[in-house]
Write a protein that holds these residues in place. Structure first.
Motif, PDB file in Angstrom:
ATOM      1  N   THR A  84     -42.317  64.982 -74.510  1.00 55.44           N
ATOM      2  CA  THR A  84     -43.684  65.228 -74.053  1.00 55.44           C
ATOM      3  C   THR A  84     -44.676  65.149 -75.210  1.00 55.44           C
ATOM      4  O   THR A  84     -45.883  65.099 -74.975  1.00 55.44           O
ATOM      5  CB  THR A  84     -43.815  66.602 -73.373  1.00 55.44           C
ATOM      6  OG1 THR A  84     -43.593  67.635 -74.335  1.00 55.44           O
ATOM      7  CG2 THR A  84     -42.834  66.732 -72.225  1.00 55.44           C
ATOM      8  N   ALA A  85     -44.173  65.137 -76.440  1.00 63.18           N
ATOM      9  CA  ALA A  85     -45.033  65.090 -77.627  1.00 63.18           C
ATOM     10  C   ALA A  85     -45.085  63.674 -78.187  1.00 63.18           C
ATOM     11  O   ALA A  85     -44.048  63.010 -78.330  1.00 63.18           O
ATOM     12  CB  ALA A  85     -44.518  66.047 -78.695  1.00 63.18           C
ATOM     13  N   ARG A  86     -46.265  63.223 -78.521  1.00 55.28           N
ATOM     14  CA  ARG A  86     -46.430  61.873 -79.065  1.00 55.28           C
ATOM     15  C   ARG A  86     -45.675  61.710 -80.386  1.00 55.28           C
ATOM     16  O   ARG A  86     -45.193  60.620 -80.706  1.00 55.28           O
ATOM     17  CB  ARG A  86     -47.924  61.595 -79.261  1.00 55.28           C
ATOM     18  CG  ARG A  86     -48.246  60.148 -79.599  1.00 55.28           C
ATOM     19  CD  ARG A  86     -49.753  59.937 -79.761  1.00 55.28           C
ATOM     20  NE  ARG A  86     -50.070  58.542 -79.968  1.00 55.28           N
ATOM     21  CZ  ARG A  86     -50.346  57.671 -79.013  1.00 55.28           C
ATOM     22  NH1 ARG A  86     -50.349  58.074 -77.746  1.00 55.28           N
ATOM     23  NH2 ARG A  86     -50.628  56.403 -79.288  1.00 55.28           N
TER      24      ARG A  86
ATOM     25  N   SER B 110     -34.870  64.236 -66.377  1.00 54.38           N
ATOM     26  CA  SER B 110     -34.712  65.216 -67.453  1.00 54.38           C
ATOM     27  C   SER B 110     -35.867  66.195 -67.571  1.00 54.38           C
ATOM     28  O   SER B 110     -35.662  67.370 -67.899  1.00 54.38           O
ATOM     29  CB  SER B 110     -34.539  64.470 -68.775  1.00 54.38           C
ATOM     30  OG  SER B 110     -33.441  63.572 -68.723  1.00 54.38           O
ATOM     31  N   TYR B 111     -37.089  65.718 -67.313  1.00 56.78           N
ATOM     32  CA  TYR B 111     -38.270  66.559 -67.516  1.00 56.78           C
ATOM     33  C   TYR B 111     -38.969  66.941 -66.211  1.00 56.78           C
ATOM     34  O   TYR B 111     -39.818  67.824 -66.204  1.00 56.78           O
ATOM     35  CB  TYR B 111     -39.268  65.847 -68.442  1.00 56.78           C
ATOM     36  CG  TYR B 111     -38.856  65.862 -69.894  1.00 56.78           C
ATOM     37  CD1 TYR B 111     -39.321  66.843 -70.768  1.00 56.78           C
ATOM     38  CD2 TYR B 111     -37.998  64.898 -70.406  1.00 56.78           C
ATOM     39  CE1 TYR B 111     -38.952  66.864 -72.105  1.00 56.78           C
ATOM     40  CE2 TYR B 111     -37.617  64.912 -71.747  1.00 56.78           C
ATOM     41  CZ  TYR B 111     -38.101  65.898 -72.588  1.00 56.78           C
ATOM     42  OH  TYR B 111     -37.724  65.919 -73.910  1.00 56.78           O
TER      43      TYR B 111
ATOM     44  N   ASP C 129     -44.670  66.921 -67.377  1.00 60.38           N
ATOM     45  CA  ASP C 129     -43.748  66.664 -68.479  1.00 60.38           C
ATOM     46  C   ASP C 129     -43.001  65.346 -68.287  1.00 60.38           C
ATOM     47  O   ASP C 129     -42.769  64.603 -69.250  1.00 60.38           O
ATOM     48  CB  ASP C 129     -42.743  67.811 -68.610  1.00 60.38           C
ATOM     49  CG  ASP C 129     -43.372  69.077 -69.179  1.00 60.38           C
ATOM     50  OD1 ASP C 129     -44.551  69.030 -69.572  1.00 60.38           O
ATOM     51  OD2 ASP C 129     -42.669  70.110 -69.214  1.00 60.38           O
ATOM     52  N   GLY C 130     -42.625  65.054 -67.040  1.00 62.09           N
ATOM     53  CA  GLY C 130     -41.942  63.793 -66.778  1.00 62.09           C
ATOM     54  C   GLY C 130     -42.818  62.589 -67.076  1.00 62.09           C
ATOM     55  O   GLY C 130     -42.363  61.601 -67.658  1.00 62.09           O
ATOM     56  N   LEU C 131     -44.075  62.650 -66.675  1.00 67.50           N
ATOM     57  CA  LEU C 131     -44.992  61.544 -66.936  1.00 67.50           C
ATOM     58  C   LEU C 131     -45.241  61.364 -68.428  1.00 67.50           C
ATOM     59  O   LEU C 131     -45.254  60.231 -68.942  1.00 67.50           O
ATOM     60  CB  LEU C 131     -46.311  61.777 -66.205  1.00 67.50           C
ATOM     61  CG  LEU C 131     -46.254  61.718 -64.679  1.00 67.50           C
ATOM     62  CD1 LEU C 131     -47.596  62.112 -64.077  1.00 67.50           C
ATOM     63  CD2 LEU C 131     -45.852  60.326 -64.198  1.00 67.50           C
ATOM     64  N   LEU C 132     -45.439  62.468 -69.132  1.00 69.90           N
ATOM     65  CA  LEU C 132     -45.658  62.369 -70.575  1.00 69.90           C
ATOM     66  C   LEU C 132     -44.414  61.844 -71.280  1.00 69.90           C
ATOM     67  O   LEU C 132     -44.508  61.018 -72.200  1.00 69.90           O
ATOM     68  CB  LEU C 132     -46.044  63.735 -71.137  1.00 69.90           C
ATOM     69  CG  LEU C 132     -47.398  64.297 -70.704  1.00 69.90           C
ATOM     70  CD1 LEU C 132     -47.589  65.704 -71.255  1.00 69.90           C
ATOM     71  CD2 LEU C 132     -48.536  63.386 -71.162  1.00 69.90           C
TER      72      LEU C 132
ATOM     73  N   ALA D 118     -42.085  59.874 -70.029  1.00 67.46           N
ATOM     74  CA  ALA D 118     -41.951  58.443 -69.749  1.00 67.46           C
ATOM     75  C   ALA D 118     -42.884  57.632 -70.642  1.00 67.46           C
ATOM     76  O   ALA D 118     -42.496  56.593 -71.193  1.00 67.46           O
ATOM     77  CB  ALA D 118     -42.240  58.171 -68.279  1.00 67.46           C
ATOM     78  N   HIS D 119     -44.110  58.099 -70.796  1.00 66.76           N
ATOM     79  CA  HIS D 119     -45.072  57.355 -71.614  1.00 66.76           C
ATOM     80  C   HIS D 119     -44.637  57.304 -73.073  1.00 66.76           C
ATOM     81  O   HIS D 119     -44.690  56.241 -73.716  1.00 66.76           O
ATOM     82  CB  HIS D 119     -46.462  57.972 -71.500  1.00 66.76           C
ATOM     83  CG  HIS D 119     -47.512  57.195 -72.228  1.00 66.76           C
ATOM     84  ND1 HIS D 119     -47.957  55.964 -71.796  1.00 66.76           N
ATOM     85  CD2 HIS D 119     -48.188  57.447 -73.389  1.00 66.76           C
ATOM     86  CE1 HIS D 119     -48.864  55.493 -72.636  1.00 66.76           C
ATOM     87  NE2 HIS D 119     -49.015  56.376 -73.618  1.00 66.76           N
ATOM     88  N   HIS D 120     -44.199  58.434 -73.595  1.00 67.53           N
ATOM     89  CA  HIS D 120     -43.844  58.457 -75.014  1.00 67.53           C
ATOM     90  C   HIS D 120     -42.529  57.736 -75.281  1.00 67.53           C
ATOM     91  O   HIS D 120     -42.343  57.160 -76.364  1.00 67.53           O
ATOM     92  CB  HIS D 120     -43.806  59.895 -75.507  1.00 67.53           C
ATOM     93  CG  HIS D 120     -45.154  60.551 -75.498  1.00 67.53           C
ATOM     94  ND1 HIS D 120     -45.362  61.845 -75.090  1.00 67.53           N
ATOM     95  CD2 HIS D 120     -46.389  60.058 -75.826  1.00 67.53           C
ATOM     96  CE1 HIS D 120     -46.654  62.131 -75.173  1.00 67.53           C
ATOM     97  NE2 HIS D 120     -47.291  61.058 -75.617  1.00 67.53           N
ATOM     98  N   LEU D 121     -41.623  57.744 -74.319  1.00 64.54           N
ATOM     99  CA  LEU D 121     -40.428  56.914 -74.447  1.00 64.54           C
ATOM    100  C   LEU D 121     -40.803  55.442 -74.540  1.00 64.54           C
ATOM    101  O   LEU D 121     -40.308  54.706 -75.414  1.00 64.54           O
ATOM    102  CB  LEU D 121     -39.497  57.148 -73.258  1.00 64.54           C
ATOM    103  CG  LEU D 121     -38.633  58.406 -73.300  1.00 64.54           C
ATOM    104  CD1 LEU D 121     -38.223  58.833 -71.899  1.00 64.54           C
ATOM    105  CD2 LEU D 121     -37.391  58.165 -74.155  1.00 64.54           C
ATOM    106  N   LEU D 122     -41.669  54.996 -73.647  1.00 62.29           N
ATOM    107  CA  LEU D 122     -42.088  53.595 -73.670  1.00 62.29           C
ATOM    108  C   LEU D 122     -42.865  53.265 -74.944  1.00 62.29           C
ATOM    109  O   LEU D 122     -42.705  52.184 -75.522  1.00 62.29           O
ATOM    110  CB  LEU D 122     -42.930  53.283 -72.433  1.00 62.29           C
ATOM    111  CG  LEU D 122     -42.154  53.200 -71.115  1.00 62.29           C
ATOM    112  CD1 LEU D 122     -43.113  53.119 -69.934  1.00 62.29           C
ATOM    113  CD2 LEU D 122     -41.211  52.004 -71.119  1.00 62.29           C
ATOM    114  N   LEU D 123     -43.694  54.196 -75.378  1.00 63.18           N
ATOM    115  CA  LEU D 123     -44.440  53.974 -76.615  1.00 63.18           C
ATOM    116  C   LEU D 123     -43.474  53.863 -77.796  1.00 63.18           C
ATOM    117  O   LEU D 123     -43.617  52.970 -78.651  1.00 63.18           O
ATOM    118  CB  LEU D 123     -45.421  55.120 -76.843  1.00 63.18           C
ATOM    119  CG  LEU D 123     -46.284  55.028 -78.102  1.00 63.18           C
ATOM    120  CD1 LEU D 123     -47.178  53.800 -78.067  1.00 63.18           C
ATOM    121  CD2 LEU D 123     -47.113  56.309 -78.256  1.00 63.18           C
TER     122      LEU D 123
END
Length: 475
Positions: A136-138, A175-176, A190-193, A195-200
């Motif tokens: 969830t953290a960048r 997971s989140y 948390d799941g959306l964040l 997913a975004h940081h995984l892709l980033l």
């Protein structure tokens, strides 16, 4: 064997796949520290029987014999993952002993003429990073790239094929949001964040690795499905299929290949949890999608089953995704699920309760190639089935159902190739029985049986059939 065998082209890769936490064991040896799965597996009720991956298949100590077994099977390639918790324990400094294990493994593979296929992240985030926010953290995306470069420092001269992430849908929403997988959080935001940081992290890592060595083959592996409406003339059924396709497939395919999240699913999520979507929008910075959509050299497709969907309850309905986390099955892995109903179609089922649908793999590969990948080669990076093995008095395993599953899905892959899809490899999941996440050791996917008390390996009938297919290069 088919009466009229069909051949694969020269150069097609036949392989098998595993993941570090599921097979390595040696959980706290040579500097490795806890991952989120070490923590999660110790939580009451999180994992069937309270099993942990502390020993698993003891591959950390037995890898030479395991590689010899791969050679006996005739594998062209072996897909394995590197443990972040082993290489950079607690997300900190490089642990040379951890890297040295993977050097030895890769050298053993190369000496046996098996192509190493490396996955950087198969869900074993260091617990210390989770304690600081996890995905969830960048900052976790930044640390992922640092970790990836550390692995490249050690293996860049030995490994050509690199996969950033395995199944980010699982390591975000399961997971989140669903709490079924580690770290066990239950938040749409948390799941959306995550997913975004995984892709980033994926996009930034592809850029960084390509900047070091343009000759590397770089990709990502997504678990995808075929979402079909029960009745294409019933709007509620069509909408149910749209939503599952969007949340399961397009949430990852669209940003990677089109540079944005699917607008219809964003709207769905906004209606369910507007604050979560606002949090995602705030977390998305200029340049993120440019990084996420960095061109790939390969796309891995993991396929286990399709799904038949309705907008109305129907007899025999169920949710196949809820079986994966038995104790936590009442928590949906989908942020937006109301009005979606899974419908059985009378197909055979695996030991996981998943329908056996080989032709779905063909259609999925055709769809992904035509609508997304374009010139990017595809690989079936996971495909397999869990069944209860029947072991004879002499120790043989005549796993007829798994053997038929394997043969049918290899044939389905060839069907896609014959329809013009550039599929260049097939990896069976899994090389051997292992720690199956929330199921512990209760489910066996391997073409090699593992006796967890003695660690004896036995090639099953399915493994012998796979060896025959590889040797003949036909099905």
């Amino acid at each position: 064997m088919s009466e009229n065998p069909r051949a694969f082209a020269p150069g097609f890769l036949f392989g098998a796949a595993t993941a570090a936490y599921q097979i390595e064991g040696a959980a706290f040896e040579d500097g490795r520290t806890a991952s989120i799965w070490d923590t999660f597996s110790r939580e009451p009720g999180a994992v069937l029987h309270g099993d942990t991956g502390d020993v698993a298949c003891d591959h950390y100590h037995r890898y030479p014999a395991d590689v010899a077994m791969m050679r006996e099977l005739g594998l062209d390639t072996y897909r394995f993952s590197v443990s972040w918790a082993r290489v950079r324990p607690d997300g900190g400094a490089v642990n040379q002993k951890g890297l040295d294990f993977y050097k030895r493994l890769v050298d053993e593979l190369r000496e046996n003429d098996i192509l190493p296929w490396l996955t950087l992240y198969h869900w074993d985030l260091p617990q210390a990073i989770e304690d600081r926010g996890g995905w969830t953290a960048r900052s976790t995306a930044e640390q992922f790239t640092e970790y990836a470069l550390s692995v490249h420092d050690a293996l860049g001269d030995r490994v050509q094929n690199w996969t950033t992430l395995n199944e980010p849908w699982c390591s975000s929403f399961l997971s989140y949001t669903a709490g079924i997988h580690a770290p066990g959080r239950t938040s749409v935001e948390d799941g959306l964040l995550a997913a975004h940081h995984l892709l980033l992290g994926h996009g930034q890592t592809v850029r960084a690795l390509r900047g070091r060595d343009a000759s590397l083959d770089l990709g990502i592996t997504l678990n995808l499905t075929v979402a079909e409406p029960v009745d294409a003339e019933v709007p509620a059924d069509v909408d149910a299929a749209r939503r599952i396709d969007g949340q399961f497939n397009r949430w990852f395919l669209d940003p990677i290949f089109r540079g944005s999240y699917p607008a219809d699913i964003v709207a769905d999520l906004r209606a369910v949890d507007p604050d979560a979507v606002v949090a995602l929008e705030r977390a998305t910075r200029p340049g993120d999608f440019e990084a996420i959509s960095t061109p790939l050299d390969a796309l891995g497709v993991n396929y286990y089953h399709g799904e038949l969907l309705s907008g109305h309850p129907r007899p025999g309905g169920g949710d196949p995704h809820q079986t994966a986390g038995q104790q936590r099955a009442t928590r949906s892995p989908f942020p937006s699920k109301e009005g979606i109903h899974w419908v059985e179609r009378g197909l055979p089922r695996t030991g996981m309760g998943w329908e056996v649908q080989p032709e779905g793999l063909t259609r999925l590969l055709v769809h992904v190639a035509n609508d997304y990948a374009g010139d990017v080669p595809l690989y079936v990076t996971e495909n397999g089935a869990a069944y209860d093995d029947d072991v004879s008095a002499g120790g043989e395993v005549a796993d007829v159902e798994r053997t038929e599953f394997l043969r049918a899905h290899v044939a389905a892959t060839l069907d896609a190739i014959e329809q013009g899809v550039d599929v260049r490899g097939y990896f069976y999941w899994s090389l051997m029985d292992n720690y199956e996440w929330a199921w512990g050791y209760a489910k066996r996917f391997g073409i090699v049986r593992v006796d967890y008390e003695t660690q004896q390996r036995t090639i099953k009938q399915s493994g012998a059939e796979y060896a025959r297919i590889i040797a003949a290069r036909s099905v």
